[in-house]
Design a protein around this motif. Structure first.
Motif, mmCIF file in Angstrom:
data_model
loop_
_atom_site.group_PDB
_atom_site.id
_atom_site.type_symbol
_atom_site.label_atom_id
_atom_site.label_comp_id
_atom_site.label_asym_id
_atom_site.label_seq_id
_atom_site.Cartn_x
_atom_site.Cartn_y
_atom_site.Cartn_z
ATOM 1 N N VAL A 250 0.832 -1.198 0.000
ATOM 2 C CA VAL A 250 0.000 0.000 0.000
ATOM 3 C C VAL A 250 0.870 1.252 0.000
ATOM 4 O O VAL A 250 0.621 2.213 -0.746
ATOM 5 C CB VAL A 250 -0.950 0.001 1.216
ATOM 6 C CG1 VAL A 250 -1.682 1.336 1.337
ATOM 7 C CG2 VAL A 250 -1.960 -1.132 1.089
ATOM 8 N N ALA A 251 1.920 1.267 0.837
ATOM 9 C CA ALA A 251 2.824 2.413 0.889
ATOM 10 C C ALA A 251 3.461 2.674 -0.478
ATOM 11 O O ALA A 251 3.685 3.827 -0.869
ATOM 12 C CB ALA A 251 3.912 2.170 1.938
ATOM 13 N N LYS A 252 3.713 1.609 -1.214
ATOM 14 C CA LYS A 252 4.356 1.731 -2.522
ATOM 15 C C LYS A 252 3.401 2.220 -3.603
ATOM 16 O O LYS A 252 3.795 3.002 -4.480
ATOM 17 C CB LYS A 252 4.936 0.372 -2.926
ATOM 18 C CG LYS A 252 5.592 0.350 -4.301
ATOM 19 C CD LYS A 252 6.118 -1.037 -4.612
ATOM 20 C CE LYS A 252 6.740 -1.092 -6.011
ATOM 21 N NZ LYS A 252 7.220 -2.468 -6.324
ATOM 22 N N ASN A 253 2.127 1.799 -3.546
ATOM 23 C CA ASN A 253 1.245 1.993 -4.696
ATOM 24 C C ASN A 253 0.093 2.973 -4.498
ATOM 25 O O ASN A 253 -0.378 3.549 -5.472
ATOM 26 C CB ASN A 253 0.661 0.633 -5.125
ATOM 27 C CG ASN A 253 1.727 -0.306 -5.655
ATOM 28 O OD1 ASN A 253 2.510 0.061 -6.513
ATOM 29 N ND2 ASN A 253 1.750 -1.527 -5.129
ATOM 30 N N TRP A 254 -0.378 3.150 -3.275
ATOM 31 C CA TRP A 254 -1.535 4.036 -3.081
ATOM 32 C C TRP A 254 -1.084 5.493 -3.111
ATOM 33 O O TRP A 254 -0.225 5.899 -2.332
ATOM 34 C CB TRP A 254 -2.215 3.727 -1.751
ATOM 35 C CG TRP A 254 -3.494 4.486 -1.523
ATOM 36 C CD1 TRP A 254 -3.668 5.590 -0.761
ATOM 37 C CD2 TRP A 254 -4.779 4.166 -2.070
ATOM 38 N NE1 TRP A 254 -4.979 5.998 -0.782
ATOM 39 C CE2 TRP A 254 -5.689 5.135 -1.591
ATOM 40 C CE3 TRP A 254 -5.254 3.167 -2.909
ATOM 41 C CZ2 TRP A 254 -7.048 5.127 -1.920
ATOM 42 C CZ3 TRP A 254 -6.603 3.146 -3.244
ATOM 43 C CH2 TRP A 254 -7.473 4.124 -2.748
ATOM 44 N N THR A 255 -1.667 6.279 -4.004
ATOM 45 C CA THR A 255 -1.248 7.672 -4.175
ATOM 46 C C THR A 255 -2.144 8.647 -3.424
ATOM 47 O O THR A 255 -1.889 9.849 -3.430
ATOM 48 C CB THR A 255 -1.230 8.039 -5.661
ATOM 49 O OG1 THR A 255 -2.531 7.792 -6.231
ATOM 50 C CG2 THR A 255 -0.186 7.219 -6.410
ATOM 51 N N GLY A 256 -3.204 8.143 -2.804
ATOM 52 C CA GLY A 256 -4.081 9.009 -2.032
ATOM 53 C C GLY A 256 -3.654 9.113 -0.577
ATOM 54 O O GLY A 256 -2.573 8.670 -0.196
ATOM 55 N N LYS A 257 -4.536 9.697 0.233
ATOM 56 C CA LYS A 257 -4.248 9.878 1.650
ATOM 57 C C LYS A 257 -4.789 8.703 2.458
ATOM 58 O O LYS A 257 -5.718 8.021 2.036
ATOM 59 C CB LYS A 257 -4.874 11.180 2.149
ATOM 60 C CG LYS A 257 -4.285 12.425 1.488
ATOM 61 C CD LYS A 257 -4.921 13.686 2.033
ATOM 62 C CE LYS A 257 -4.307 14.926 1.387
ATOM 63 N NZ LYS A 257 -4.914 16.184 1.907
ATOM 64 N N GLY A 258 -4.188 8.489 3.633
ATOM 65 C CA GLY A 258 -4.656 7.362 4.403
ATOM 66 C C GLY A 258 -4.184 7.335 5.845
ATOM 67 O O GLY A 258 -3.303 8.102 6.251
#
Length: 327
Positions: A250-258
């Motif tokens: 997720v850290a590598k691929n998700w470009t949104g906020k979280g």
């Protein structure tokens, strides 16, 4: 989409056949009247989807699913007279790779067609064309990822019960639990929380207002196209599914906020992944010692300085709600 039927009851085969040919774009690939025949026909002509009866002579649907997913894998939906009655067999089939289950339909029942349509979209065989999704940070919903182990069920319930029905974030959970129990665990939580909860299916994506749960003994991962997948690598990880593997993907691929949260559990799984989430700009939370059943994974995360905040379990949901309100 080419659909096969494996069922020893002629009446059931006819109902399923009529449902398949009812919709343009769906085509009947073949019919098998026992599990062994289904395995043989699938090897010679692999369809997009098999509607697999649970109980059949010679070889039942569970064993047929095991052979097919090893030799000529495809999407499989288990069909049975009673999903509840044969839940154990269905869970076993899901452990081998079956995607879902449904009660044997009656004529005029659209439940099966809805199920097939969902599977079609997941495997890219939808009967209608859509433009490829374009993922921009501003268009992505806030994402909340949670990892838990020993003591996790009650901790997760405490958090999820506080999320409102109109919660705008997508929620994804990795709980250390064997695949044979995960469906029952999801059902137990689903009865007690406001948001709908289901198992994360390969090819699906995070959805606002829905809770997804890692559903196999393989590692749940997020792909570069923001869809979910299941991976057997790394083989040497003791915990399957691994929180670390998921958090890092997720850290590598998700470009949104979280928001990333690591809850109670022994060992250190998830700590390194939580640190990578923090380094990627996420708001990260570790459950505090006082409210943990086992202060293991959060303790390692704190020692690694992976957590922005260390909070009691009762306070984590409100932080998530406040965070998503700002997105």
């Amino acid at each position: 989409m080419r659909i096969a039927i494996a069922n020893d009851m002629f009446m059931a085969v006819e109902v399923l056949r009529r449902a398949v040919v009812k919709i343009p774009g769906y085509k009947l690939a073949w019919v098998a009247y026992d599990g062994a025949e289904a395995v043989s026909k699938c090897a010679a002509d692999t369809p997009d989807l098999i509607l697999m009866d649970v109980l059949m002579p010679s070889m039942d649907g569970v064993e047929a699913t095991r052979h097919i997913m090893r030799q000529s894998p495809c999407a499989i939906v288990m069909v049975t007279a009673s999903v509840n009655r044969y839940a154990a067999k269905i869970f076993e089939a899901m452990g081998y790779g079956a995607l879902d289950a449904i009660n044997t339909p009656i004529l005029g029942d659209d439940g099966l067609l809805n199920k097939i349509a969902t599977i079609a979209r997941l495997i890219g065989k939808s009967s209608y064309r859509r433009s490829p999704p374009v993922h921009h940070s501003k268009s992505l919903p806030p994402l909340i990822v949670i990892g838990a182990s020993t003591g996790g069920p009650q901790a997760l319930k405490t958090i999820l019960c506080q999320f409102p029905q109109d919660f705008p974030a997508a929620v994804v959970i990795v709980q250390h639990i064997d695949a044979q129990f995960v469906q029952g665990f999801a059902a137990w939580l689903n009865e007690q929380i406001p948001l709908p909860m289901q198992l994360a299916i390969a090819g699906s994506t995070p959805q606002p207002g829905k809770v997804l749960l890692a559903g196999t003994n393989l590692h749940l991962v997020m792909r570069s196209d923001l869809t979910f997948g299941y991976d057997k690598e790394p083989l040497h990880f003791f915990y399957r599914p691994s929180i670390d593997v998921f958090f890092k993907s997720v850290a590598k691929n998700w470009t949104g906020k979280g928001v990333g949260a690591l809850l109670t559990g022994m060992g250190g799984d998830g700590a390194q992944g939580l640190k990578q989430l923090r380094e990627a700009g996420w708001h990260t939370i570790a459950q505090d010692c006082k409210t943990c059943v086992v202060y293991g994974m959060p303790k390692v995360a704190v020692e690694l300085k992976a957590a922005v905040e260390v909070l009691p379990i009762e306070a984590i949901a409100s932080v998530c709600i406040q965070f998503t309100a700002k997105c």
